[in-house]
Scaffold this motif. Sequence first.
Motif, short mmCIF file in Angstrom:
data_model
loop_
_atom_site.label_atom_id
_atom_site.label_comp_id
_atom_site.label_asym_id
_atom_site.label_seq_id
_atom_site.Cartn_x
_atom_site.Cartn_y
_atom_site.Cartn_z
N HIS A 285 2.55 5.84 -7.48
CA HIS A 285 1.45 6.85 -8.10
C HIS A 285 1.87 8.16 -8.25
CE1 HIS A 285 -2.49 8.47 -9.41
NE2 HIS A 285 -2.22 9.39 -8.33
N GLU B 102 2.68 1.59 -3.60
CA GLU B 102 2.01 1.83 -4.53
C GLU B 102 1.35 3.38 -4.30
OE1 GLU B 102 -1.62 -0.78 -4.12
OE2 GLU B 102 -0.43 -2.44 -4.72
N ASN B 103 1.10 4.10 -3.45
CA ASN B 103 1.19 5.41 -3.18
C ASN B 103 2.16 6.15 -3.58
OD1 ASN B 103 -1.48 5.43 -2.22
ND2 ASN B 103 -0.92 5.19 0.03
N SER C 38 3.00 12.10 4.10
CA SER C 38 2.44 12.37 2.87
C SER C 38 3.13 12.13 1.61
CB SER C 38 2.10 13.82 3.11
OG SER C 38 1.46 14.50 1.75
N PRO C 39 2.36 11.42 0.81
CA PRO C 39 3.07 11.19 -0.58
C PRO C 39 3.69 12.40 -1.24
CG PRO C 39 1.34 9.75 -0.30
CD PRO C 39 1.19 10.67 0.68
N ALA D 128 0.80 -1.47 0.06
CA ALA D 128 0.07 0.00 -0.04
C ALA D 128 0.86 1.32 -0.01
CB ALA D 128 -0.90 0.04 1.28
#
Length: 236
Positions: free
Chosen positions: A22, A18-19, A107-108, A15
């Motif tokens: 993205h 993947e963030n 925070s991505p 998870a």
Amino acid sequence: MTDQSTVLIIEDEPAIAENLIHVLETDGYHVAWFATAGEGLIFLQNNSAALLVLDVGLPDGNGFELCKTIREFSDIPIIFLTARSDEIDRVVGLEIGADDYVIKPFSPREMLARIKLRIKAKAPMAEPKLVPDTTSEQAQPSHDLVATNFDYGVAGQMLGLTAVEFKILDKLISVSSNVLSREQLMIAADMAPEAAYERNIDTHIKAIRHKLKSFGMSERICTKRGFGYFYCIKSE
């Protein structure tokens, strides 16, 4: 040659990976993701990347140990990613060669900003200044730390500074005896101008002092309480 478009991620939580993938791909980066230390190490030994996001806790090893292994053959910028917030962990991570330390959850978008800053900092910089010419009447007193290839050392023995550490120490030496605030050092090191991030300067200073300690020079980075830091050579 470094691939400036590829970011390597070694993280075992899908998870989180993947963030990050993205936001990185949306910003135009290519991403190589591996869930184990072994796979990530093999990739880096055979391929180039602009930066590594490295989880401290991996199923087949410790991120700190992997970082030390990587530093034996690569100066790729490394950002540690971990759920551990203890100061000693941050200091250890920076001392063994990491450039930054991000604590989960995060925070991505902030991570993207930090990644871009580290990649920018690794880009070719102007040559370090020459050691002052002591034959000139106006020359400043020389010191025995010499800048070579974006690192400082004594008689050919280098400190092993990261890009951020080099920029901080280089700035302090360039204005020797003048106090610089954390904000000024952040600007010199191309660090994110965030209030919460300002204290990371303290961690980098600790890492620099630790490396200077090997040459008996840890006290050359002095603190002016309430103001910042300055470089000084104290009389014996």
